[in-house]
Motif scaffolding. Sequence first.
Motif, PDB file in Angstrom:
ATOM      1  N   UNK A  15      49.246  44.325  43.379  1.00 53.26           N
ATOM      2  CA  UNK A  15      48.059  44.070  44.198  1.00 53.26           C
ATOM      3  C   UNK A  15      47.024  43.281  43.394  1.00 53.26           C
ATOM      4  N   UNK A  16      46.831  43.646  42.139  1.00 55.71           N
ATOM      5  CA  UNK A  16      45.911  42.900  41.283  1.00 55.71           C
ATOM      6  C   UNK A  16      46.358  41.469  41.093  1.00 55.71           C
ATOM      7  N   UNK A  87      48.899  37.064  51.314  1.00 55.08           N
ATOM      8  CA  UNK A  87      48.852  37.308  49.867  1.00 55.08           C
ATOM      9  C   UNK A  87      48.989  38.796  49.538  1.00 55.08           C
ATOM     10  N   UNK A  88      48.307  39.628  50.317  1.00 50.68           N
ATOM     11  CA  UNK A  88      48.276  41.076  50.064  1.00 50.68           C
ATOM     12  C   UNK A  88      48.643  41.770  51.377  1.00 50.68           C
ATOM     13  N   UNK A  89      49.919  42.103  51.571  1.00 49.26           N
ATOM     14  CA  UNK A  89      50.364  42.632  52.866  1.00 49.26           C
ATOM     15  C   UNK A  89      49.587  43.848  53.376  1.00 49.26           C
ATOM     16  N   UNK A  94      44.237  47.883  50.485  1.00 47.67           N
ATOM     17  CA  UNK A  94      44.908  47.918  49.186  1.00 47.67           C
ATOM     18  C   UNK A  94      43.972  47.456  48.078  1.00 47.67           C
ATOM     19  N   UNK A  95      43.168  46.453  48.365  1.00 50.14           N
ATOM     20  CA  UNK A  95      42.226  45.946  47.361  1.00 50.14           C
ATOM     21  C   UNK A  95      41.162  46.999  47.066  1.00 50.14           C
ATOM     22  N   UNK A 100      38.797  50.945  43.354  1.00 54.45           N
ATOM     23  CA  UNK A 100      38.433  52.330  43.051  1.00 54.45           C
ATOM     24  C   UNK A 100      39.182  52.820  41.812  1.00 54.45           C
ATOM     25  N   UNK A 101      40.461  52.511  41.735  1.00 55.06           N
ATOM     26  CA  UNK A 101      41.279  52.954  40.608  1.00 55.06           C
ATOM     27  C   UNK A 101      40.802  52.315  39.305  1.00 55.06           C
TER      28      UNK A 101
END
Length: 107
Positions: A15-16, A87-89, A94-95, A100-101
Amino acid sequence: MKSLAEALSPEEIDIGRCSLRATIEGSFFPDWEFETLIGANHAEVREVYAAWPRRTVGQEAFRSIVFNSMANLIGYPHGKEEELIAYIPRGRAAIVELLDRLTTLGV
């Protein structure tokens, strides 16, 4: 302390990487505004993207590039949701989870 590569799951790393790729390659941000939004130029973002999640720039620059890229993919009014999903399904959710993480990890 674990490295970022050890602390993140493979999905989080992906994701990053996809977020940084979207920032560089996508049509989300106008060129004239890119450095203001991201806090770095295209070459600097490309350097972080190429090494992600390994840090090859200073901690402050790394944090700025990563967080600003992701925050602006979420919050900038680009109106390009379908492109973002390409780009990010999992999209914005998810972003947000990865931001947060990263915050929890103290990045």
